[in-house]
Design a protein around this motif. Structure first.
Motif, short mmCIF file in Angstrom:
data_model
loop_
_atom_site.label_atom_id
_atom_site.label_comp_id
_atom_site.label_asym_id
_atom_site.label_seq_id
_atom_site.Cartn_x
_atom_site.Cartn_y
_atom_site.Cartn_z
N LEU A 45 12.86 -13.97 -3.08
CA LEU A 45 12.24 -12.92 -3.89
C LEU A 45 12.15 -11.60 -3.14
O LEU A 45 12.36 -10.53 -3.69
N LYS A 46 11.83 -11.69 -1.86
CA LYS A 46 11.66 -10.48 -1.03
C LYS A 46 12.97 -9.96 -0.48
O LYS A 46 13.01 -8.87 0.09
N LYS A 47 14.03 -10.80 -0.58
CA LYS A 47 15.31 -10.51 0.09
C LYS A 47 15.04 -10.31 1.59
O LYS A 47 15.58 -9.40 2.22
N ARG A 48 14.17 -11.16 2.11
CA ARG A 48 13.79 -11.05 3.53
C ARG A 48 14.76 -11.87 4.36
O ARG A 48 15.06 -13.01 4.01
N PRO A 49 15.27 -11.32 5.47
CA PRO A 49 16.18 -12.10 6.31
C PRO A 49 15.48 -13.37 6.80
O PRO A 49 14.30 -13.30 7.18
N PRO A 131 4.00 -13.08 3.14
CA PRO A 131 4.39 -11.75 3.62
C PRO A 131 3.99 -10.73 2.55
O PRO A 131 3.56 -11.12 1.47
N SER A 132 4.13 -9.46 2.85
CA SER A 132 3.74 -8.45 1.87
C SER A 132 4.57 -8.58 0.59
O SER A 132 5.75 -8.97 0.63
N ALA A 133 3.94 -8.23 -0.55
CA ALA A 133 4.54 -8.48 -1.87
C ALA A 133 5.45 -7.35 -2.33
O ALA A 133 5.25 -6.74 -3.38
N VAL A 139 7.84 -0.13 1.12
CA VAL A 139 6.41 0.06 1.44
C VAL A 139 5.56 -1.09 0.88
O VAL A 139 5.76 -1.54 -0.24
N SER A 140 4.59 -1.56 1.69
CA SER A 140 3.73 -2.67 1.27
C SER A 140 2.75 -2.22 0.19
O SER A 140 2.13 -1.17 0.31
N PRO A 141 2.61 -3.04 -0.89
CA PRO A 141 1.76 -2.65 -2.02
C PRO A 141 0.27 -2.90 -1.74
O PRO A 141 -0.11 -3.89 -1.14
N LEU A 168 -3.51 -1.46 5.21
CA LEU A 168 -2.62 -1.41 6.39
C LEU A 168 -2.44 -2.84 6.87
O LEU A 168 -3.39 -3.61 6.91
N GLU A 169 -1.19 -3.22 7.25
CA GLU A 169 -0.92 -4.60 7.67
C GLU A 169 -1.74 -5.00 8.90
O GLU A 169 -2.07 -4.15 9.73
N SER A 170 -2.00 -6.32 9.01
CA SER A 170 -2.83 -6.85 10.10
C SER A 170 -2.23 -6.56 11.48
O SER A 170 -1.02 -6.42 11.63
#
Ligand code: AMP
Ligand code: MG
Length: 193
Positions: A45-49, A131-133, A139-141, A168-170
């Motif tokens: 879904l994220k197309k994350r490597p 992970p971020s959605a 950019v993270s929502p 802001l991410e952890s």
């Protein structure tokens, strides 16, 4: 997909599906962390490597101990900063699927403070990878609307928890080296740690 109810989101997770959940940092694309098929769906879904490991969210240190080996420094930091925006990298237990950690022997764990995310953790009784959605490298929502806009047609059910408090991410802290190392700066500063 549009906004969904709490029970629909919990049932989707328990059925091996993916939902978007609010945390105090950013919205996460969530699935049961110990279900490798569900974890695959999150990467797709994220197309994350597949080389970029996910953070596993837990209710508390006790649940962290089911999936990892926290040392004394880790326990100290958990007592001081959890629940909150601190992610800790520690050795993983075998029960954690390879795709969650991208083949690494360590796992990133965090206990979020957002009340809705905590209620989902309580209801499923299981650790949640998230992970971020948003699609990879965008950019993270920080609101349900941003999640839906960024994922478009492939957006899963979204649990609306309003605007994220921190946005802001952890902070990510590696505890597997001799001296703990900040891998990602975030809301909890080096001085605080
Ligand atoms: P995101 O899920 O997009 O908020 O990003 C998670 C961050 O944690 C990324 O920077 C990952 O590289 C990092 N991370 C997750 N698991 C590990 C791990 N086992 N070792 C080192 N870094 C990790
Ligand atoms: Mg991200």
């Amino acid at each position: 997909m549009q906004k969904a109810t709490f029970s629909h989101c919990v049932n989707t997770l328990l059925d091996g599906g993916v939902v978007a959940l609010p945390t105090e940092t950013v919205y996460g694309l969530a699935c049961l962390a110990l279900d490798s098929n569900a974890v695959d769906k999150v990467y797709q879904l994220k197309k994350r490597p597949p080389t970029n490991p996910l953070i596993v969210h837990v209710l508390d240190l006790e649940q962290a101990t089911e999936i990892s080996y926290p040392n004394s420094v880790c326990k100290l930091l958990c007592r001081k900063f959890w629940p909150g925006p601190l992610t800790l990298i520690i050795p993983k237990k075998k029960i954690v699927p390879e795709n969650v950690t991208a083949g690494l022997e360590t796992v990133a764990i965090r206990s979020p403070s957002h009340s809705l995310f905590r209620k989902v953790l309580e209801s499923t009784g299981m650790p949640i990878a998230a992970p971020s959605a948003n699609p990879y490298s965008t950019v993270s929502p920080t609101s349900a609307k941003e999640v839906m806009n960024s994922l478009g047609n492939s957006c899963p059910p979204v649990l609306d928890g309003g605007k994220c408090d921190i946005g802001l991410e952890s902070t990510v802290l590696d505890l597997t080296c001799e001296t703990p190392k900040i891998l990602r700066p975030g809301p909890i500063s080096k001085d605080e740690l």
